[in-house]
Write an enzyme that holds these catalytic residues in place. Sequence first.
Site, mmCIF file in Angstrom:
data_model
loop_
_atom_site.group_PDB
_atom_site.id
_atom_site.type_symbol
_atom_site.label_atom_id
_atom_site.label_comp_id
_atom_site.label_asym_id
_atom_site.label_seq_id
_atom_site.Cartn_x
_atom_site.Cartn_y
_atom_site.Cartn_z
ATOM 1 N N ALA A 1 -13.901 -11.788 5.362
ATOM 2 C CA ALA A 1 -13.832 -10.213 4.928
ATOM 3 C C ALA A 1 -13.346 -10.163 3.500
ATOM 4 O O ALA A 1 -12.893 -11.305 2.767
ATOM 5 C CB ALA A 1 -12.562 -9.682 5.713
ATOM 6 N N HIS B 1 -6.952 1.768 2.345
ATOM 7 C CA HIS B 1 -7.940 0.869 1.920
ATOM 8 C C HIS B 1 -9.085 0.863 2.810
ATOM 9 O O HIS B 1 -8.828 1.820 3.714
ATOM 10 C CB HIS B 1 -7.575 -0.851 1.759
ATOM 11 C CG HIS B 1 -6.831 -1.082 3.055
ATOM 12 N ND1 HIS B 1 -6.038 -2.286 3.188
ATOM 13 C CD2 HIS B 1 -6.337 -0.454 4.029
ATOM 14 C CE1 HIS B 1 -5.448 -2.489 4.337
ATOM 15 N NE2 HIS B 1 -5.502 -1.217 5.008
ATOM 16 N N GLN C 1 -13.578 1.879 -2.494
ATOM 17 C CA GLN C 1 -13.337 0.493 -2.235
ATOM 18 C C GLN C 1 -14.816 0.220 -1.361
ATOM 19 O O GLN C 1 -15.456 1.041 -0.969
ATOM 20 C CB GLN C 1 -12.183 -0.028 -1.327
ATOM 21 C CG GLN C 1 -10.927 -0.328 -2.018
ATOM 22 C CD GLN C 1 -9.924 -0.944 -1.129
ATOM 23 O OE1 GLN C 1 -10.135 -1.072 0.068
ATOM 24 N NE2 GLN C 1 -8.840 -1.500 -1.526
ATOM 25 N N TRP D 1 0.813 -1.199 -0.230
ATOM 26 C CA TRP D 1 -0.023 -0.098 -0.056
ATOM 27 C C TRP D 1 0.928 1.084 -0.117
ATOM 28 O O TRP D 1 1.324 1.864 1.063
ATOM 29 C CB TRP D 1 -0.938 0.006 1.255
ATOM 30 C CG TRP D 1 -1.749 -1.026 1.194
ATOM 31 C CD1 TRP D 1 -2.833 -1.211 0.633
ATOM 32 C CD2 TRP D 1 -1.655 -2.551 1.820
ATOM 33 N NE1 TRP D 1 -3.792 -2.254 0.737
ATOM 34 C CE2 TRP D 1 -2.941 -3.317 1.454
ATOM 35 C CE3 TRP D 1 -0.618 -3.051 2.594
ATOM 36 C CZ2 TRP D 1 -3.114 -4.602 2.033
ATOM 37 C CZ3 TRP D 1 -0.983 -4.318 3.072
ATOM 38 C CH2 TRP D 1 -2.156 -5.258 2.603
ATOM 39 N N VAL E 1 -5.830 -11.782 6.645
ATOM 40 C CA VAL E 1 -6.791 -12.802 6.477
ATOM 41 C C VAL E 1 -5.936 -14.102 6.289
ATOM 42 O O VAL E 1 -4.549 -13.948 5.963
ATOM 43 C CB VAL E 1 -7.618 -12.756 5.044
ATOM 44 C CG1 VAL E 1 -8.755 -11.820 5.142
ATOM 45 C CG2 VAL E 1 -6.561 -12.451 4.020
ATOM 46 N N ARG F 1 -3.935 6.499 -2.592
ATOM 47 C CA ARG F 1 -2.532 5.749 -2.444
ATOM 48 C C ARG F 1 -1.562 6.657 -3.121
ATOM 49 O O ARG F 1 -1.904 7.432 -4.148
ATOM 50 C CB ARG F 1 -2.677 4.398 -3.234
ATOM 51 C CG ARG F 1 -3.318 3.404 -2.108
ATOM 52 C CD ARG F 1 -3.079 1.983 -2.813
ATOM 53 N NE ARG F 1 -4.205 1.250 -2.057
ATOM 54 C CZ ARG F 1 -4.442 0.128 -2.267
ATOM 55 N NH1 ARG F 1 -3.901 -0.683 -3.278
ATOM 56 N NH2 ARG F 1 -5.179 -0.602 -1.841
#
Length: 352
Positions: free
Chosen positions: A320, A181, A221, A160, A264, A207
């Site tokens: 997610a 994000h 997003q 990122w 995740v 970004r």
Amino acid sequence: MTQPTAQSIEDITQKALVELAGFETTEQLDQWRVTYLGRRGELTTILRGLSQLDLNDRRLIGALGNQAKTTLEESLASRTQGMSETRLARAASEERIDVTLPGRPIVTGGLHPTTQIIREICGAFAGMGFSVIEGPEVEWDHYNFEMLNIPSGHPARDMWNTLWVDYRDEQGQQPMLLRTHTSPMQARVMESMEPPVRVIVPGKCYRYEATDATHEWHFYQVEGLAVDEGITFADLKGTLFEFAKRMFGDERKVRFRCDYFPFVEPGVDMSIDCFACQGDGQGCRICRDSGWIEIMGAGMVHPKVLAGVGYDTEKYTGFAFGLGPERIAMLKYGIDDIRHFYTNDLRFLRQF
Ligand code: PHE
């Protein structure tokens, strides 16, 4: 050539005036002018014969002829004016009473294509029991990274490219940024409530990015999060498959592949089979010959993230996902450059 007489001039004048009185249109007036007053007009022709008369007659008849000419010219002028006044008056009175005329359209704005897609996405998930919430665009490092299992110095931060806010705290740290994000909202939501959690979070992200056809330095997003007892990867698949069908049509297939996001485990990217070529791939511009289109990142919420917000990791699991509405709009509408979205060119925007 016949010689002009007082009688012939009088006859022509009378004839002309009678005709003139019966006219309705300006075209008729034009024609009439040519017929009587034009270079080969009837009156003109008669007057041309004046040269054959002797001096006395010529003076007398000539004066009559000129008078007749003036009369005709003046009658024509007043008829022309009268006719345009009548037309105006008629138009005005019709306008006043014609209540059946359609109204003038009111100039209205429209929804931006990104807004439309975000609403569609949120609508699809709302129909599956998710509620829609929003969060801050200026975020703490703490939520954007730390709480998502991306500690300071972790190489995953390179995923990122971050715009930092020019502010330092007492320790000389730069803790504030423009969120890269919508995932920080995972932690914020879980901190604020106990499971079951089912939320969808649309919002703007930023970004530090060189722009090109597929990269913008700001974009949207839509984040999704579901946490409860007994949630498995099958729930993730089922939910996202259902979403793909609602968004892109019932016949869609989906594909999950391993991907890495620190928050995740396991992490996946989800693709749908290309709706343009039906997954065929051959020579397809939309899926670039692959037959598949990646539409989002997803995964099972990492136990460290759950623990970080104080959830019991023995009891709760969740999934997610995060997707880019501009990308989806580009696919859906065949837009070839992401920069079109935010250059405010009305020729682009009016198409949606
Ligand atoms: N936040 C990730 C990104 O910006 C996407 C993502 C969200 C991946 C949620 C997994 C789960 O790239």
